[in-house]
Design an enzyme around this catalytic site. Sequence first.
Site, short mmCIF file in Angstrom:
data_model
loop_
_atom_site.label_atom_id
_atom_site.label_comp_id
_atom_site.label_asym_id
_atom_site.label_seq_id
_atom_site.Cartn_x
_atom_site.Cartn_y
_atom_site.Cartn_z
N ASP A 185 -1.23 -4.86 6.17
CA ASP A 185 -1.35 -6.16 5.51
C ASP A 185 -2.34 -6.08 4.36
O ASP A 185 -3.43 -5.49 4.49
CB ASP A 185 -1.81 -7.20 6.54
CG ASP A 185 -2.00 -8.56 5.94
OD1 ASP A 185 -1.01 -9.17 5.51
OD2 ASP A 185 -3.16 -9.03 5.90
N GLU A 194 1.74 -3.25 2.31
CA GLU A 194 1.97 -4.48 1.56
C GLU A 194 1.10 -4.32 0.31
O GLU A 194 -0.13 -4.48 0.39
CB GLU A 194 1.55 -5.72 2.35
CG GLU A 194 1.82 -7.01 1.60
CD GLU A 194 1.30 -8.24 2.32
OE1 GLU A 194 1.94 -9.30 2.21
OE2 GLU A 194 0.25 -8.16 2.98
#
Length: 722
Positions: free
Chosen positions: A348, A384
Amino acid sequence: MEIWPGKPYPLGATYDGTGVNFALFSEAADRVELCLVDDDGAETRIDLPEVDGFVWHGFLPGLQPGQRYGFRVHGPYDPAHGHRCNPSKLLLDPYAKAIDGQADGDESLFSYFFPDGPDSRKSRLNDQDSLGHTMLSVVINPFFDWGQDRSPRREYHESVIYEAHVKGLTQLHPDIPEDIRGTYAGIAHPVTIAHLKDLGITAIELMPVHQFVNDFHLGERGLSNYWGYNTIGFLAPHNGYAAYGTRGEQVTEFKGMVKALHEAGIEVILDVVYNHTAEGNHFGPTMCFRGIDNANYYRLVDEDKAHYYDTTGTGNSLLMRSPHVLQLIMDSLRYWVTEMHVDGFRFDLAATLARQFHEVDKLSAFFDLVQQDPVVSQVKLIAEPWDVGDGGYQVGNFPPLWTEWNGKYRDTVRDFWRGESATLGEFASRITGSSDLYEHDGRKPIASINFVTAHDGFTLRDLVSYNEKHNEANGEGGNDGESHNRSWNCGAEGETKSKKVRALRLRQQRNLLTTLLLSQGVPMLLHGDELGRTQGGNNNGYCQDNEISWVHWDLDADQRDLLEFTRRLVELRREHAVFRRRRFFAGSADHGGESEVGDIAWFEPSGQHMDEESWANGFARSLSVFLNGGAIPEPDDRGQRVVDDSFLVLFNGHDDLLRFTLPEEEYGASWLVEVDTGAQDVDPDLVLTPGSEVTLQARSVMVLRCPRSGEAGAPSGAVARR
């Protein structure tokens, strides 16, 4: 209670069958107490007797798994210089393998009194004891019978990833026992696994399962943190997803889930949040890192160390140049691979991990450590590739070992199917693997994790049903969630009785799924998109732990048809290597143009080759692409040359019927219709010949196949260009 010196490594609580070794890093501490908490909540405090290299440690003989514990760290409380030790706060072990309970938001969790506020000159140090209001670390038994468990180890080009939420996927499934719905055991249930296998999924990417904290402000509104991007325990499986207990049972249950998925040939990828923690900014609670060694764990503002430097939008960022932070992350990653048997990670806001100082640097220490690690470097690593800091959008800029969520793929494909102008060239680049993003540093099409929808944003059904977000249930006045969704409601906002609009929406879903699953790169589906799942237009369901976000399994006829359509697309991809090449096409990178070796060719609807004027036509909405199954350059796993059928994929992005002329015979002597998103059924006996015309429904895709010469059942004279 008797305590021995113990050892400074490994960090955390380690049970060896005779007792437990405890080890905690803190450079700021001048004293550390180990606190054992019994079933009644009573506490026994024991000073850790030894410290080596700022690691405080001790061994308790006879202590057993299931024991709850925490630490109290004595040291300076001097926020202006970055120190926030407060022994009245019972702290979690950063290396806890299991965590019991949840924090309740009580004032005792904070180092200031609420009326004062943390920035007030009159602010008093809050010395209320947080025991009874915070979470507790748990000693676990590390032993587990893995049997013959082995990772399926799917190559990227063979992968179809399924992003899923542990609770949301199974919470409403009628065929799963009620007591295990929404849990690790629910994912492991044969019904869940059968759905994944029948769909053709090769890897399930689980949204955060590291122990996280339910945000206190959401609890005050009757909501909770559903997504889980609020980590507090990087080695502990979240206890809220455990069916059988939270005193270590969650570890065994998680391992059982992984074992069951592996037996079905499905990899397990974890969505991990190493960029920040649940302690937030200087207004946040003291539950773990802040009270142990604030300045070593967190990035602080250089000119004002009482405040946190934040590139995540969550209040804090971990200090990626601290060797102790890097050690924690790498120890956590290795633990999940070696002890929990997971097969990869999706990071993330991974750009934050590259901020060794302030700028994003793909040569940062974190990437160096991953590159040389013999365990972590061998699993799937998915970034990401952005955060909210300056220069944070880094799609295409991660090191060669990494793959990336391709945000440009998502945006371009959405734009094409909603009718935006001047998208043809970029659309061609995206569906052929985005060589413009990844080829410059030696990466292959598999570097691109292609997706149209993910947990953050509209579901696939909502993408074609809403022009605007509808987040009223979140209670934030519509200020949350992305406002520019590149969505199109097909003529009516939200649910409608119009048969025409509903038919178009179903066709658009089929268009997007066909584009995704037949593009070069690695496709990722969002759970429930194959079932036509809706969130009622809510594009930010992070706080909706309810039927808004859960997958519904009571399907109508249209949803069952969509499921079967998706299954057939995955099967088509699996059976034909031409859709999952390991290398880029030989055509130019700007729009995936023609190539001398004949592996790809682009055509106007007229059947003429695309030229520069065609690519530059901002009003053009349609084209077709020839994929030569006889010109796949890479060998298979056994070193044999790959020869496949050839395909012609026709895209009609216009709002009206369009006639396509098939190319000349050198590209294929005859064609069979494999997919037509604009038709109810495909005629398996229909044979199309070079130069013939086919009519495509408005906004639809047709996939034609030219079988290899000599294939059983192939039309007479069928050949692929060699």
